[in-house]
Write an enzyme that holds these catalytic residues in place. Structure first.
Site, short mmCIF file in Angstrom:
data_model
loop_
_atom_site.label_atom_id
_atom_site.label_comp_id
_atom_site.label_asym_id
_atom_site.label_seq_id
_atom_site.Cartn_x
_atom_site.Cartn_y
_atom_site.Cartn_z
N LYS A 262 0.81 -1.22 0.00
CA LYS A 262 0.00 0.00 0.00
C LYS A 262 0.85 1.27 0.00
O LYS A 262 0.44 2.29 -0.57
CB LYS A 262 -0.98 0.02 1.18
CG LYS A 262 -0.36 0.06 2.57
CD LYS A 262 -0.30 -1.31 3.18
CE LYS A 262 0.18 -1.30 4.61
NZ LYS A 262 0.34 -2.68 5.12
N GLY B 114 -6.20 -6.46 4.12
CA GLY B 114 -5.94 -7.89 4.12
C GLY B 114 -6.97 -8.75 3.43
O GLY B 114 -7.07 -8.79 2.21
N ILE C 272 -10.29 -8.55 3.42
CA ILE C 272 -11.56 -7.96 2.98
C ILE C 272 -11.46 -7.61 1.50
O ILE C 272 -10.57 -6.85 1.11
CB ILE C 272 -11.89 -6.69 3.79
CG1 ILE C 272 -11.95 -7.00 5.29
CG2 ILE C 272 -13.22 -6.10 3.33
CD1 ILE C 272 -12.14 -5.76 6.16
N GLY D 123 1.94 -9.37 19.36
CA GLY D 123 2.32 -9.39 17.95
C GLY D 123 1.42 -8.57 17.05
O GLY D 123 1.54 -8.64 15.81
N GLU E 221 4.22 -3.64 15.71
CA GLU E 221 5.65 -3.80 15.50
C GLU E 221 6.42 -3.17 16.66
O GLU E 221 5.89 -2.38 17.44
CB GLU E 221 6.07 -3.12 14.20
CG GLU E 221 5.34 -3.62 12.96
CD GLU E 221 5.78 -5.02 12.55
OE1 GLU E 221 6.86 -5.46 13.02
OE2 GLU E 221 5.05 -5.65 11.77
N LYS F 124 -3.86 3.47 2.66
CA LYS F 124 -5.00 2.67 2.21
C LYS F 124 -6.15 3.55 1.73
O LYS F 124 -6.81 3.24 0.73
CB LYS F 124 -5.45 1.75 3.34
CG LYS F 124 -4.40 0.72 3.74
CD LYS F 124 -4.78 0.01 5.02
CE LYS F 124 -3.69 -0.98 5.46
NZ LYS F 124 -3.98 -1.59 6.78
#
Length: 438
Positions: free
Chosen positions: A109, A136, A138, A189, A192, A207
């Site tokens: 992106k 992701g 969708i 997780g 980051e 996005k």
């Protein structure tokens, strides 16, 4: 028998290895839907030995090298998938792939936010897929390009970043501070070690620009739109939102008004009753309002190896079926009612309601001075709360306003910050309940 679609991939990280694994594990259903086999032939990686160990663990036999030319010069390879990340190098690779007469799939992106309009003319008749670049698993790219193609898109609002949504959910539901919620997200997780791009709104901004190109054909860059993050949100803001029937979400918002397109990413207070307000945790949700269909809502996993790999492979299946729509969905420039192309609305001209948080010395005359400054900038107060702080000399002042322009609220807060009785920089959150009526 149809010839297989032969694929090369750049990057075998979380998403790349999931693509390789799914192409093997779900080979039967993929072939049935595609009408022919999809074969992953080569992978380009930074560390060959590490990649080979990962492939051995997955039970996948695949040629691996560090030379991108090994894909570009292989006449059998029909499609190259780019999953390496970054902007400039990824753009350079995209150009080389298209000039080598190969179709191109990317989940990048950031690169598309800057170079989607540079890539489109290079493609000519070649297929480009980027379903995995936004949210992701969708399928929102296909929704805007195909499913809602008969509609004028009146507005889009989306929870486009799962990390930020998880943090805000923890702050609301478990009364955590921002820093504690961020630490939890990192431990699980979801964030980051350097979460800047997520919490600053930058990832969501990338996005939103891709979605705006599909919806309106508008070419804007991240630096040209309003992008704010969630770093400044406190439990005080959550308390006010809850008391007045709101939740706080980091939203990407696109709205069409006449020939102007408004694009912005920022925390927003939205009604608890809105469909998108119920999207919690690391999930993503996108509400699209079309002039024909009204509001439709798309919900699902916005990140993760297999969810993103699912979108990558959906592009491959589409290519295998011979489908090749225009990259950004328009065969000619979109026209507004006055036959002029859409223009980007100035940030200063954004028109919204606002929530304001102030900390000030608790003494006579303070509230009057604050109200006067707000009034001087055409800002009228709709709701107000005053609460004590741990320091009895300092009051917590929480306001919501009626509608006014961004430039007015900005000037007012700059003036308030200079007052000697204001102890912290004023903080604002936009209130987006008017989107219910788009």
């Amino acid at each position: 028998m149809s010839q297989p679609l032969v694929v090369g991939i750049i990057g075998l990280g979380t998403v790349g290895s999931a693509v390789a694994s799914l192409l093997v594990r779900n080979q039967g259903v993929i072939k049935a839907r595609a009408g022919r086999e999809i074969v992953l032939k080569k992978a380009i990686v930074r560390d060959v030995s590490k990649a080979q160990a990962k492939l051995a663990e997955l039970g996948i036999a695949l040629s691996v090298s560090t030379r991108i030319e090994d894909l570009l010069e292989d006449a059998e390879i029909d499609v190259v998938i780019e999953l390496m990340g970054g902007i400039d190098l990824a753009y350079d690779i995209a150009q080389k792939v298209l000039r080598a007469n190969k179709a191109f799939v990317t989940a990048n992106k950031a690169m598309l936010a800057y170079h989607r309009y540079d890539i489109q003319p290079l493609a000519k008749d070649l297929a480009i897929g980027f379903e995995a670049s936004v949210c992701g698993g969708i399928p929102i790219i296909r929704v805007l390009k195909d499913g809602l193609s008969a509609n004028h898109i009146v507005g889009i609002r989306g929870i486009l970043n799962g990390t930020s949504n998880y943090i805000l959910t923890q702050m609301l539901q478990h009364q955590q501070s921002f820093s504690d919620a961020l630490k939890d997200a990192q431990a699980l997780g979801y964030a980051e070690s350097d979460p800047t791009l997520d919490i600053s709104g930058g990832d969501a901004g990338h996005k939103l620009l891709i979605l705006a190109s599909l919806a309106y054909g508008i070419n804007a860059l991240p630096e040209e739109i309003l992008i704010e993050g969630i770093e400044g949100i406190t439990p005080d803001d959550m308390e006010f939102a809850n008391e007045f029937g709101y939740v706080i979400k980091l939203l990407g918002i696109a709205k069409k008004t006449d020939s102007c397109i408004e694009l912005r990413v920022h925390p927003a207070m939205i009604s608890k009753n809105a469909m998108i307000a119920k999207v919690d945790g690391v999930m993503n949700g996108i509400s699209v309002i079309g002039d024909c269909v009204g509001e439709s809502m798309y919900y699902g996993a916005g990140a993760g190896g297999e969810a993103t790999a699912s979108s990558v492979i959906s592009d491959l299946i589409s290519f295998a079926q011979g489908k090749n729509s225009v990259m950004l969905g328009f065969k000619q420039p979109i026209e507004s009612e006055n036959t002029q192309s859409f223009t980007l609305k100035s940030i200063d001209d954004i028109y919204s309601r606002y929530y304001i948080r102030l900390y000030a010395h608790d003494k006579p005359g303070v509230l009057g001075q604050i109200s006067q400054i707000l009034g001087n900038h055409n800002i009228s107060i709709k709701a107000f709360l005053q609460k004590e702080t741990a320091d009895k000399r300092i009051a917590k002042l929480l306001f919501s306003t009626h509608h006014n322009y961004e430039r007015e609220i900005k000037d007012a807060l700059n003036e308030l910050e200079k007052l000697d009785f204001v102890t912290q920089k004023p903080y604002k959150i936009r209130i987006e309940d008017e989107l219910e009526n788009l």
